[in-house]
Design a protein around this motif. Structure first.
Motif, PDB file in Angstrom:
ATOM      1  N   THR A 102       0.808  -1.223   0.000  1.00 52.46           N
ATOM      2  CA  THR A 102       0.000   0.000   0.000  1.00 52.46           C
ATOM      3  C   THR A 102       0.839   1.271   0.000  1.00 52.46           C
ATOM      4  OG1 THR A 102      -1.789  -1.144   1.154  1.00 52.46           O
ATOM      5  CG2 THR A 102      -1.789   1.267   1.263  1.00 52.46           C
ATOM      6  N   TYR A 103       1.953   1.283   0.787  1.00 46.30           N
ATOM      7  CA  TYR A 103       2.689   2.518   1.015  1.00 46.30           C
ATOM      8  C   TYR A 103       4.083   2.466   0.396  1.00 46.30           C
ATOM      9  CZ  TYR A 103      -0.942   3.516   4.445  1.00 46.30           C
ATOM     10  OH  TYR A 103      -2.148   3.750   5.059  1.00 46.30           O
ATOM     11  N   PRO A 104       4.359   3.288  -0.600  1.00 41.14           N
ATOM     12  CA  PRO A 104       5.711   3.355  -1.162  1.00 41.14           C
ATOM     13  C   PRO A 104       6.734   3.699  -0.080  1.00 41.14           C
ATOM     14  CG  PRO A 104       4.143   4.524  -2.562  1.00 41.14           C
ATOM     15  CD  PRO A 104       3.413   4.180  -1.294  1.00 41.14           C
ATOM     16  N   GLY A 105       7.820   2.969  -0.065  1.00 43.29           N
ATOM     17  CA  GLY A 105       8.882   3.223   0.901  1.00 43.29           C
ATOM     18  C   GLY A 105       8.759   2.451   2.195  1.00 43.29           C
ATOM     19  N   TYR A 106       7.611   1.820   2.435  1.00 42.73           N
ATOM     20  CA  TYR A 106       7.445   1.037   3.663  1.00 42.73           C
ATOM     21  C   TYR A 106       8.308  -0.220   3.559  1.00 42.73           C
ATOM     22  CZ  TYR A 106       5.128  -1.282   7.602  1.00 42.73           C
ATOM     23  OH  TYR A 106       4.869  -1.900   8.801  1.00 42.73           O
ATOM     24  N   ARG A 107       9.071  -0.514   4.607  1.00 39.05           N
ATOM     25  CA  ARG A 107       9.971  -1.656   4.575  1.00 39.05           C
ATOM     26  C   ARG A 107      10.151  -2.227   5.980  1.00 39.05           C
ATOM     27  NH1 ARG A 107      13.572   2.584   5.466  1.00 39.05           N
ATOM     28  NH2 ARG A 107      15.277   2.015   6.909  1.00 39.05           N
ATOM     29  N   LEU A 108      10.665  -3.432   6.053  1.00 38.66           N
ATOM     30  CA  LEU A 108      11.028  -4.084   7.302  1.00 38.66           C
ATOM     31  C   LEU A 108      12.515  -4.362   7.281  1.00 38.66           C
ATOM     32  CD1 LEU A 108       7.906  -4.632   7.086  1.00 38.66           C
ATOM     33  CD2 LEU A 108       8.353  -6.823   8.208  1.00 38.66           C
ATOM     34  N   ASP A 109      13.270  -3.775   8.206  1.00 41.13           N
ATOM     35  CA  ASP A 109      14.687  -4.084   8.360  1.00 41.13           C
ATOM     36  C   ASP A 109      14.815  -5.256   9.330  1.00 41.13           C
ATOM     37  OD1 ASP A 109      15.415  -2.028   6.659  1.00 41.13           O
ATOM     38  OD2 ASP A 109      15.696  -0.579   8.279  1.00 41.13           O
ATOM     39  N   VAL A 110      15.397  -6.353   8.853  1.00 35.29           N
ATOM     40  CA  VAL A 110      15.448  -7.595   9.617  1.00 35.29           C
ATOM     41  C   VAL A 110      16.850  -7.780  10.187  1.00 35.29           C
ATOM     42  CG1 VAL A 110      15.078 -10.080   9.564  1.00 35.29           C
ATOM     43  CG2 VAL A 110      13.676  -8.573   8.122  1.00 35.29           C
ATOM     44  N   TYR A 111      16.922  -7.979  11.501  1.00 36.36           N
ATOM     45  CA  TYR A 111      18.185  -8.087  12.245  1.00 36.36           C
ATOM     46  C   TYR A 111      18.371  -9.507  12.781  1.00 36.36           C
ATOM     47  CZ  TYR A 111      18.560  -2.964  12.339  1.00 36.36           C
ATOM     48  OH  TYR A 111      18.682  -1.640  11.989  1.00 36.36           O
TER      49      TYR A 111
END
Length: 450
Positions: A102-111
């Protein structure tokens, strides 16, 4: 796109439904292959989830709630965004996939994964000793015979048992904090309601043998509005119970009266939320369990918010955290963990604006990390996530800061945020400033008249 129907949610939902039966385990496994509260001690097959080794039981030098990150040296392993969603979608709740789409630029940084949630020794011993004592009432949802300072169902066999594990998870006996409710107005301005929050959890007392010892109480909360000035002095008192609908009272300073608030429950909108947020979304889920049937789907490895020390750090300012469309992605941390999945559908003789909810619970702490909420047509409507972090002061994990995205309105709220608040205390720092006598309607009146 205003919402995502079920048919467009892709592989994440179908992978979830294909997880198979719940693990075969029994109370005899507690403290052996399972931790005392029911999590699998061992890591997973590929090592991306490590074995549980007791959690974060000692505060690093200089750390206190809201100050410092024990895992600050970690670097992201990878990020999940619109470009590689198909590769990782099976590891995501449906709501996270929807937000990425839905949202451009939305991301999940996985550690890297750290199983940082500890278990207080007393809770561990009591959860093993009292395993098998707690019962679900004949109504199908209320709790009976549960002892205090335990996880009532460390080896759950039903969805409603998992819900009670969440509701009675260990959070120490009391807490006080200055918290904020945050919302971007349609014009872009940031709206904030700041308040004192006092919380009391009588069931975290080891002296409790069964519900009669606490008169059937689950929890008590007192909220006192500090700002904006137009609402300063408003107070809300909530009593939650093990076997009936919560009771609530409101104090309005202009009237100088305490009033019962029977509508402060279920899917009634929260004041000042622009109808984006319901009462029973507070703390991810609150209130009675009587309107849903809860199905235990199983356990699954998923990417979930975890060890969110950077997000809750008091160096953050709300203007930088609360973006126009979503929470600042640079301060969010995700890890792969095993979660219990419960699917809730409204009972045939009940009603609720959310016809269905899917809940995702951390196996190590029973904290609720993510909720997907659907309307009566099966459309994904709202997506809510918590921000879990380990608190060595109480030998357990907290999940008090959370956000709720409305995919239809294309807006979101943040609640329970403490970053700009002056105080964040757990039991170790309360020194009598929070106690059971605070949580009654007379106290609302006394505070209003002082």
């Amino acid at each position: 796109m205003r919402y995502l129907p079920l048919s467009l949610l892709g592989g994440a939902l179908f992978a979830l439904l294909a997880t198979g039966p719940v693990q075969a385990a029994s109370a005899a496994d507690l403290g052996n292959t399972l931790t005392a509260v029911g999590a699998e001690r061992a890591g997973n097959a590929d090592g991306s989830i490590p074995a549980w080794n007791g959690g974060l039981i000692q505060a690093p030098a200089g750390w206190s709630p809201g100050h410092g990150d024990p895992f600050a040296g970690d670097k992201p392993l990878y990020s999940v965004d619109a470009g590689n969603l198909a590769r990782y979608q099976a590891l995501l709740p449906a709501g996270q996939a929807a937000l990425i789409k839905t949202y451009p630029g939305y991301r999940l940084d996985v550690y890297p994964t750290h199983r940082s949630c500890a278990i207080p020794a007393e809770v561990a011993e009591r959860s093993k000793s009292f395993a098998g004592q707690a019962r679900i009432g004949s109504d199908g949802w209320s709790l009976e015979q549960a002892a205090g300072a335990t996880v009532p169902f460390p080896v759950p066999k039903s969805g409603v048992e998992v819900m009670w594990n969440y509701k009675l998870r260990y959070m120490a006996k009391g807490r006080r904090a200055q918290i904020s409710f945050l919302l971007r107005e349609k014009g872009g301005a940031l709206s904030e309601v700041r308040q004192w929050a006092y919380e009391w959890y009588p069931y975290n007392d080891a002296a409790v043998r069964d519900p009669n010892d606490v008169e059937g109480f689950e929890a008590k909360q007192l909220y006192e509005v500090l700002s904006p000035s137009s609402r300063a002095g408003e107070m809300y008192l909530v009593h939650s119970f093990l076997g009936k609908v919560q009771s609530s009272w409101i104090y309005f300073p202009g009237q100088r009266r305490v009033r019962l608030a029977p509508s402060f429950a279920y899917d009634n909108p929260i004041a000042g939320s622009d109808n984006l947020y319901f009462v029973d979304q507070i703390n991810m889920f609150t209130g009675a369990l009587d309107r849903y049937d809860f199905k235990l789907v199983g356990k699954k490895e998923m990417l979930v918010p975890y060890n969110s020390f950077r997000l809750v750090d008091k160096s953050n300012k709300y203007e930088q955290l609360i973006g126009n469309d979503y929470l600042n992605r640079d301060v969010q941390r995700y890890e792969k963990h095993r979660v219990w999945v419960v699917d809730a559908t409204v009972k045939a003789d009940k009603r609720h604006s959310f016809a269905r909810r899917t809940f995702y619970f951390d196996e190590d702490s029973w904290n609720l990390l993510h909720v997907d909420m659907y309307d009566a047509k099966g459309n994904l409507w709202r997506v809510q996530e918590g921000s879990l972090w380990a608190d060595p002061n109480i030998q357990a994990c907290s999940c008090s800061e959370y956000v709720s995205y409305d995919l239809i309105a294309r807006r979101y709220i943040a609640d329970g945020f403490t970053q700009e608040g002056q105080i964040l205390d757990d039991t170790a720092g309360l020194q009598g400033r929070v106690n059971d006598k605070m949580f009654n309607s007379n106290e609302l009146r006394r505070r209003g008249e002082r």
